[in-house]
Design a protein around this motif. Structure first.
Motif: not given
Length: 233
Positions: A201-208
């Motif tokens: 849930r904390l990682f919406a950014n696929e970059r990370y």
């Protein structure tokens, strides 16, 4: 005394250390020092704070604003404070939305300025009735205090009131370094005892995605270690 003159005085005390996260979350928590503000125990007065909030770039968690807010002082006590922990705080974030702040700060940076001026309006002042007429929570940032959006007439009126010195509260944040993100999120997940689903849930950014995997692996090892220690007791 001219309105532009600033009185240097210990007008506040910090209730806890300033909070500055790598992401947008920040906070300052203070109590007013009535002696420093020259308010006698027998006096009825208002502590009035003019606040400008400047933010760049714009975001959904804090908006630019310019307003006045007031604390009533009676019998040597600051009245009507909602948060029992302190008289005043500059704050972005809380326990309810910290997940969102972390997630939405990833890959971004910015600056937030809280620029205060502090005045004392005593019962014999021409401005007393004006301040007393302000509605409670007239400005949402005031957290339930008597408050009013700044306007030209009000700014002109307070030019004749000596201003007490209070430092600008500035938060510069930059949350795009993978190592910073890993360290911050891992510590946060440890404190919250988060599961793999919580971490997702904390990682919406696929970059990370690689950082997310590292956090999950580290949390798994930490949880296994904690479980092993429990069995040894």
């Amino acid at each position: 005394m001219k309105g532009k003159e600033k009185v240097k005085s210990p007008i506040l005390s910090k209730k806890r250390s300033d909070l500055h996260e790598k992401y947008i979350s920040c906070g300052q928590y203070i109590n007013w020092n009535l002696e420093g503000l020259s308010i006698l125990e027998s006096e009825h007065a208002f502590i009035v704070q003019e606040v400008r909030i400047e933010v760049a770039p714009l975001n959904q968690y804090v908006e630019a604003a310019h307003y006045f807010e007031a604390w009533e002082v009676k019998d040597g006590k600051v009245m009507g404070v909602k948060d029992a922990d302190c008289d005043d705080m500059f704050r972005i974030g809380d326990d309810l939305d910290e997940d969102d702040l972390i997630r939405d700060s990833m890959g971004k940076f910015g600056t937030v300025l809280f620029i205060p001026k502090v005045y004392v309006v005593k019962s014999n002042s021409e401005l007393y009735d004006c301040v007393n007429s302000w509605p409670l929570n007239g400005v949402k940032q005031s957290n339930g205090l008597k408050s009013c959006k700044a306007n030209t007439k009000l700014e002109e009126a307070f030019k004749n009131v000596p201003a007490f010195e209070r430092d600008i509260f500035r938060h510069d944040w930059k949350f795009d370094d993978p190592e910073d993100i890993y360290a911050v999120v891992l510590r946060y997940c440890q404190n919250k005892k988060y599961s793999a689903q919580d971490i997702d849930r904390l990682f919406a950014n696929e970059r990370y995605e690689d950082v997310k995997t590292r956090v999950k692996n580290s949390m798994s090892m930490i949880m296994k270690g904690a479980s092993g220690n429990d069995h040894q007791m």
